[in-house]
Motif scaffolding. Structure first.
Motif, PDB file in Angstrom:
ATOM      1  N   LEU A   1       0.835  -1.200   0.000  1.00  0.00           N
ATOM      2  CA  LEU A   1       0.000   0.000   0.000  1.00  0.00           C
ATOM      3  C   LEU A   1       0.871   1.251   0.000  1.00  0.00           C
ATOM      4  O   LEU A   1       0.600   2.213  -0.722  1.00  0.00           O
ATOM      5  N   VAL A   2       1.931   1.234   0.810  1.00  0.00           N
ATOM      6  CA  VAL A   2       2.828   2.391   0.855  1.00  0.00           C
ATOM      7  C   VAL A   2       3.447   2.598  -0.521  1.00  0.00           C
ATOM      8  O   VAL A   2       3.544   3.729  -1.016  1.00  0.00           O
ATOM      9  N   ALA A   3       3.840   1.498  -1.175  1.00  0.00           N
ATOM     10  CA  ALA A   3       4.455   1.603  -2.500  1.00  0.00           C
ATOM     11  C   ALA A   3       3.487   2.231  -3.483  1.00  0.00           C
ATOM     12  O   ALA A   3       3.857   3.077  -4.295  1.00  0.00           O
ATOM     13  N   GLU A   4       2.220   1.824  -3.382  1.00  0.00           N
ATOM     14  CA  GLU A   4       1.226   2.363  -4.303  1.00  0.00           C
ATOM     15  C   GLU A   4       1.058   3.866  -4.102  1.00  0.00           C
ATOM     16  O   GLU A   4       1.017   4.637  -5.059  1.00  0.00           O
TER      17      GLU A   4
ATOM     18  N   ASN B   1       1.827   7.025  -6.681  1.00  0.00           N
ATOM     19  CA  ASN B   1       0.828   8.025  -7.047  1.00  0.00           C
ATOM     20  C   ASN B   1       1.250   9.439  -6.675  1.00  0.00           C
ATOM     21  O   ASN B   1       0.868  10.394  -7.330  1.00  0.00           O
ATOM     22  N   LYS B   2       2.026   9.555  -5.585  1.00  0.00           N
ATOM     23  CA  LYS B   2       2.411  10.898  -5.150  1.00  0.00           C
ATOM     24  C   LYS B   2       3.679  11.386  -5.825  1.00  0.00           C
ATOM     25  O   LYS B   2       3.971  12.578  -5.792  1.00  0.00           O
ATOM     26  N   ASN B   3       4.484  10.482  -6.366  1.00  0.00           N
ATOM     27  CA  ASN B   3       5.729  10.885  -7.019  1.00  0.00           C
ATOM     28  C   ASN B   3       5.723  10.384  -8.454  1.00  0.00           C
ATOM     29  O   ASN B   3       6.336   9.374  -8.775  1.00  0.00           O
TER      30      ASN B   3
ATOM     31  N   PHE C   1      -9.199  -2.414 -16.218  1.00  0.00           N
ATOM     32  CA  PHE C   1      -8.660  -3.749 -15.945  1.00  0.00           C
ATOM     33  C   PHE C   1      -7.700  -4.184 -17.055  1.00  0.00           C
ATOM     34  O   PHE C   1      -6.749  -4.912 -16.810  1.00  0.00           O
ATOM     35  N   LEU C   2      -7.949  -3.734 -18.269  1.00  0.00           N
ATOM     36  CA  LEU C   2      -7.102  -4.142 -19.387  1.00  0.00           C
ATOM     37  C   LEU C   2      -5.957  -3.170 -19.644  1.00  0.00           C
ATOM     38  O   LEU C   2      -5.112  -3.428 -20.490  1.00  0.00           O
ATOM     39  N   SER C   3      -5.921  -2.031 -18.922  1.00  0.00           N
ATOM     40  CA  SER C   3      -4.878  -1.054 -19.239  1.00  0.00           C
ATOM     41  C   SER C   3      -4.002  -0.691 -18.045  1.00  0.00           C
ATOM     42  O   SER C   3      -3.023   0.018 -18.203  1.00  0.00           O
ATOM     43  N   GLU C   4      -4.338  -1.165 -16.837  1.00  0.00           N
ATOM     44  CA  GLU C   4      -3.563  -0.778 -15.659  1.00  0.00           C
ATOM     45  C   GLU C   4      -2.704  -1.936 -15.171  1.00  0.00           C
ATOM     46  O   GLU C   4      -2.810  -3.055 -15.665  1.00  0.00           O
ATOM     47  N   ALA C   5      -1.882  -1.663 -14.141  1.00  0.00           N
ATOM     48  CA  ALA C   5      -1.061  -2.711 -13.542  1.00  0.00           C
ATOM     49  C   ALA C   5      -1.623  -3.072 -12.168  1.00  0.00           C
ATOM     50  O   ALA C   5      -2.709  -2.633 -11.797  1.00  0.00           O
ATOM     51  N   ASP C   6      -0.864  -3.842 -11.421  1.00  0.00           N
ATOM     52  CA  ASP C   6      -1.305  -4.323 -10.115  1.00  0.00           C
ATOM     53  C   ASP C   6      -1.569  -3.150  -9.152  1.00  0.00           C
ATOM     54  O   ASP C   6      -0.962  -2.091  -9.273  1.00  0.00           O
TER      55      ASP C   6
ATOM     56  N   ALA D   1       6.811 -10.285  -7.745  1.00  0.00           N
ATOM     57  CA  ALA D   1       6.762  -9.104  -6.899  1.00  0.00           C
ATOM     58  C   ALA D   1       5.517  -8.274  -7.185  1.00  0.00           C
ATOM     59  O   ALA D   1       4.881  -8.421  -8.219  1.00  0.00           O
ATOM     60  N   PHE D   2       5.188  -7.402  -6.236  1.00  0.00           N
ATOM     61  CA  PHE D   2       4.132  -6.407  -6.443  1.00  0.00           C
ATOM     62  C   PHE D   2       4.763  -5.213  -7.126  1.00  0.00           C
ATOM     63  O   PHE D   2       5.691  -4.610  -6.589  1.00  0.00           O
ATOM     64  N   ILE D   3       4.292  -4.874  -8.323  1.00  0.00           N
ATOM     65  CA  ILE D   3       4.822  -3.729  -9.048  1.00  0.00           C
ATOM     66  C   ILE D   3       3.642  -2.925  -9.562  1.00  0.00           C
ATOM     67  O   ILE D   3       2.798  -3.451 -10.283  1.00  0.00           O
ATOM     68  N   ALA D   4       3.581  -1.653  -9.182  1.00  0.00           N
ATOM     69  CA  ALA D   4       2.374  -0.878  -9.442  1.00  0.00           C
ATOM     70  C   ALA D   4       2.322  -0.257 -10.822  1.00  0.00           C
ATOM     71  O   ALA D   4       1.329   0.360 -11.171  1.00  0.00           O
ATOM     72  N   THR D   5       3.379  -0.377 -11.615  1.00  0.00           N
ATOM     73  CA  THR D   5       3.330   0.150 -12.975  1.00  0.00           C
ATOM     74  C   THR D   5       3.777  -0.932 -13.948  1.00  0.00           C
ATOM     75  O   THR D   5       4.565  -1.793 -13.588  1.00  0.00           O
ATOM     76  N   PRO D   6       3.281  -0.891 -15.204  1.00  0.00           N
ATOM     77  CA  PRO D   6       3.708  -1.903 -16.168  1.00  0.00           C
ATOM     78  C   PRO D   6       5.197  -1.740 -16.488  1.00  0.00           C
ATOM     79  O   PRO D   6       5.720  -0.632 -16.400  1.00  0.00           O
ATOM     80  N   PRO D   7       5.881  -2.835 -16.847  1.00  0.00           N
ATOM     81  CA  PRO D   7       7.307  -2.724 -17.180  1.00  0.00           C
ATOM     82  C   PRO D   7       7.478  -1.928 -18.461  1.00  0.00           C
ATOM     83  O   PRO D   7       6.633  -1.993 -19.345  1.00  0.00           O
ATOM     84  N   SER D   8       8.582  -1.152 -18.556  1.00  0.00           N
ATOM     85  CA  SER D   8       8.771  -0.372 -19.775  1.00  0.00           C
ATOM     86  C   SER D   8       9.892  -0.940 -20.629  1.00  0.00           C
ATOM     87  O   SER D   8      10.170  -0.420 -21.693  1.00  0.00           O
TER      88      SER D   8
END
Lengths: 345, 424
Positions: free
Chosen positions: A46-49, A53-55, B188-193, B360-367
């Protein structure tokens, strides 16, 4: 057809090559790497998310759930881009782990307590509503209660006030920090209560008699998947399950927390320290990485901003530590004060 | 030698009882065999149907999302953002929006519009929709706007027909205000975790899978095809080639986790390649896929008739011309089919990738190829372990995405085979 294939392959190879060069050049890393406990994982997630979003310019941190022990091994393997920056831990670092860290050049480690977790004993809603004491649990689950192999088959064998249903407990595997907490907080305590001779033993013998969990099928190792334990409990109402308090809270409509020594696992009893299965949760940060990894300081600041009583982490199931503890942790993080190895066990 | 007279052969009397019994038995055996075959088909089709029905039943809901039409009056909101900065775009705009306190503004707007406590009806990621709306149209900041934001997991499952008591009253209120609708979830089809099931997406994992497969194909296909060509066309038949052949067959049967350990030891610990990167995943899976391609390739090359080689050699083609002008084009459909089936197996592989950190948990898609990433099957594994119950339907939805990708690949294999196959 062949020619177009060859063309495709060559151009793809070229593409891959320049991509490689662009992002690994110099061996530095531009995103934060976290490994460790599956209990702390959702909070760090959650902190990572929020951090992402903030940076907006920053790369997303990479968070792996490896278990506390596995995480410490990766964390202490050295300093540098290929080693993680932070390890999530559901127990304090052990002196032996610190020794590995030190031997590999990562002697300056910052320790911060992020909150509290309770290891909850729970049963299905239609379960027998069993009320246990730490001594009961020790006698039922230890491999060698009182130095003799465990022969208890039903809860009645352990304590005649309990119902005559077979002992069946689903819990975490030995690599899990939750399992360590079970041994430290419940079994060792129950052992000291029932077995006067145990205290006089040296530490190896004490561990063997007081902390070893039986392996004859009464304690079922359910892996790191706590959702699986929830399902098993619903299918088998006579069984008990052991997991982090956040799972109990999320599944409150399916499960009932089992009281220990008369105290049921709730937010208040765990935060207040009256529930015996409460344990602190930590993150450990390598000091040497603080300036080398972009965004690491902001990430830690974000962590400190989120762990308060009204913070988003509490909504996710974390139990906030007392204010004084959190203030102290925040100070350690912002001043980058390394931990004192003499306090480790 | 004496010519003993051959006794005249009696014609078989089909009408005797013994003969009739034998015939009946033969027919019965035939029927039994056919029935067993049919039963086998029915059982496997039944399993497939069961899988599809449970997955579609649970997963189709995962492709929809409930949104609340949230009126926000930006002129009165407690935030200071310069519309000109946002209109300028780029990092500056992103940072300005990130620090403008939008989460607070969004929650306050919900309380104002639907009464106190309504902020809990919104997803934790609701403010992201507001942010994106402002980014798309900075003029919103000077007026009152209605923005569709995702609802919380409770409201979402209530709107889809699985209500909890608290959500029912909230839902009735929102329906009364005509401020709620459930529609296809493009995010759902365009975002990451993400940590909140209402804002998660599968694209990050899908992209990771595609990048990994790309590396695998790049490595396994040429190496596999050239190994097959050499073994079939050039290699002398001796003990060494036998040994290599046996090794390749064994390699194809090695459990995938072993390749994961190999990848960990070689690529990460010895070569110090980045952990969790698609390039390492691709290399590891290439090791696993290569033997499959070699075996399929050898069979395809073997089935090219020798007469074609002889004819080409006979009119003066060099061995390399024979291979590249005749053998390889004729064998290619078979090789491609084998390759695609090997790739489909690699796509569904989890175990070796866990070892090299692609979990791992990664909040953005890999580039890129060296960016940390996860792949589809690992994402399914991770979501199945999530605490929030909203992830259950997302897990099924992710499984559907994986199945669709697999079906597409297998469909491609069948198409290529039919299109290029030559029959003799």
């Amino acid at each position: 057809m062949l020619r177009s294939f060859a063309l495709l392959a060559v151009s793809a190879l070229a593409l891959a090559a320049c991509n490689d060069q662009a992002s690994t050049g110099g061996g530095a890393r531009d995103q934060i790497r976290v490994v460790g406990s599956s209990t702390v994982y959702p909070f760090t997630q959650l902190v990572a998310e929020q951090f992402v979003n903030k940076n907006p310019g920053m790369k997303a941190p990479v968070i792996e759930s490896t278990g506390t022990g596995g995480g410490m091994k990766l964390f202490c393997a050295g300093v540098g881009a290929q080693h993680p920056d932070i390890v999530n831990a559901s127990r304090p670092m052990k002196a032996s782990e610190y020794a590995t860290c030190k031997a590999n050049g990562a002697a300056d480690v910052i320790e911060a307590q992020v909150g509290i977790d309770g290891i909850a004993f729970a049963e299905a809603k239609n379960g027998p509503r069993i009320a246990l004491t730490t001594a009961d649990i020790y006698k039922a689950l230890a491999a060698n209660p009182g130095g003799k192999p465990n022969a208890a088959k039903t809860w009645k064998d352990v304590n005649s006030a309990l119902p005559a249903i077979p002992i069946q407990v689903y819990g975490p595997p030995s690599t899990s920090g939750t399992r360590d907490a079970l041994a430290e907080l419940i079994l060792a305590k129950g052992c000291e209560e029932t077995d006067a001779g145990a205290k006089a033993l040296d530490s190896d013998a004490f561990d063997k008699r007081c902390k070893a969990v039986r392996e004859d099928g009464a304690y079922v190792d359910a892996g790191e998947n706590d959702n699986l334990i929830v399902q098993k409990l619903q299918a088998n109402p006579n069984a008990l399950g052991i997991f982090g308090y956040s799972y109990l809270e999320e599944n409150a409509n399916k499960l009932e927390g089992a009281p220990i020594n008369g105290v049921a696992p709730t937010y208040d009893t765990i935060a207040g320290g009256s529930y015996p299965g409460a344990r602190p949760l930590f993150i450990y940060v390598k000091k040497a990485h603080l300036d080398a990894i972009p965004g690491l300081r902001q990430f830690l600041a974000e962590y400190a901003a989120s762990w308060g009583k009204d913070g988003p982490l509490v909504k996710r199931g974390l139990i906030a530590a007392p204010d004084a503890v959190l203030a102290h942790s925040a100070e350690l993080l912002s001043n980058a004060t390394p931990l004192d190895p003499s306090t480790l066990k | 030698m004496s010519d003993a007279p051959v006794p005249a052969r009696q014609p078989t009397d089909w009408k005797t009882q013994a003969m009739q019994r034998r015939i009946r038995r033969r027919y019965a055996a035939e029927r039994r065999f056919r029935l067993m075959g049919l039963a086998a088909i029915v059982i496997s089709a039944g399993f497939l149907a069961f899988l599809l029905v449970t997955m579609l039943g649970g997963g189709l809901r995962g492709f929809t999302r409930t949104e609340i039409a949230l009126p926000i009056d930006f002129t009165k909101a407690a935030m200071i953002v310069d519309p000109d900065v946002i209109a300028g775009g780029g990092d500056v705009a992103d940072r300005a929006l990130a620090n403008a306190g939008l989460p607070r503004v969004t929650r306050d707007a919900a309380d104002q519009a639907f009464g106190p406590g309504a902020e809990r009806w919104l997803s934790d990621g609701a403010w992201l929709s507001v942010r994106d709306a402002i980014k798309a149209d900075p003029a919103l900041l000077n007026k009152r706007a209605v923005i569709d934001v995702p609802a919380s997991t409770d409201i979402d499952s209530a709107a889809k027909g699985d209500p909890s008591p608290a959500a029912t009253t909230a839902l009735a209120k929102l329906r009364g205000a005509d401020a709620i609708h459930t529609g296809f979830n493009t995010a759902f089809l365009s975002e990451a975790d993400a940590t909140d099931p209402t804002v998660v997406g599968i694209w990050g994992a899908l992209k990771g899978s595609l990048l990994t497969m790309f590396v695998t194909l790049l490595l396994a296909f040429p190496v596999g095809v050239f190994a097959a060509l050499y073994l079939e066309e050039y290699a002398p038949r001796n003990r060494w080639t036998d040994l290599i052949e046996v090794s390749i067959n064994n390699l194809a049967a090695v459990p995938s986790i072993i390749f994961g350990l190999l990848g960990l030891a070689v690529f990460l610990n010895t070569f110090h390649l980045p952990r969790s990167a698609p390039v390492v995943g691709g290399l590891t899976l290439a090791l696993m896929t290569m033997p499959v391609i070699v075996i399929a390739g050898r069979n395809a090359i073997k089935s090219v008739p020798p007469s074609i080689r002889d004819a080409a050699l006979g009119i003066g083609a060099s061995p390399i011309q024979v291979v590249f002008h005749h053998v390889l084009p004729l064998a290619l459909p078979g090789i491609l089919t084998g390759t695609i089936i090997g790739m489909a197996r690699a796509l569904g592989e989890t175990a070796p990738l866990l070892m090299i950190g692609m979990r791992a948990f990664i909040a953005t898609p890999p580039s890129g190829l060296t960016d940390p990433a996860t792949v589809l099957p690992v994402q399914i594994f991770l979501w199945s372990d999530e605490v929030s119950h909203g992830f259950v339907e997302k897990t099924s939805a992710a499984i559907i995405v994986l199945l669709v990708v697999l079906l597409t690949m297998n469909g491609l294999a069948i198409y290529l085979r039919n299109k290029f196959e030559t029959r003799w």
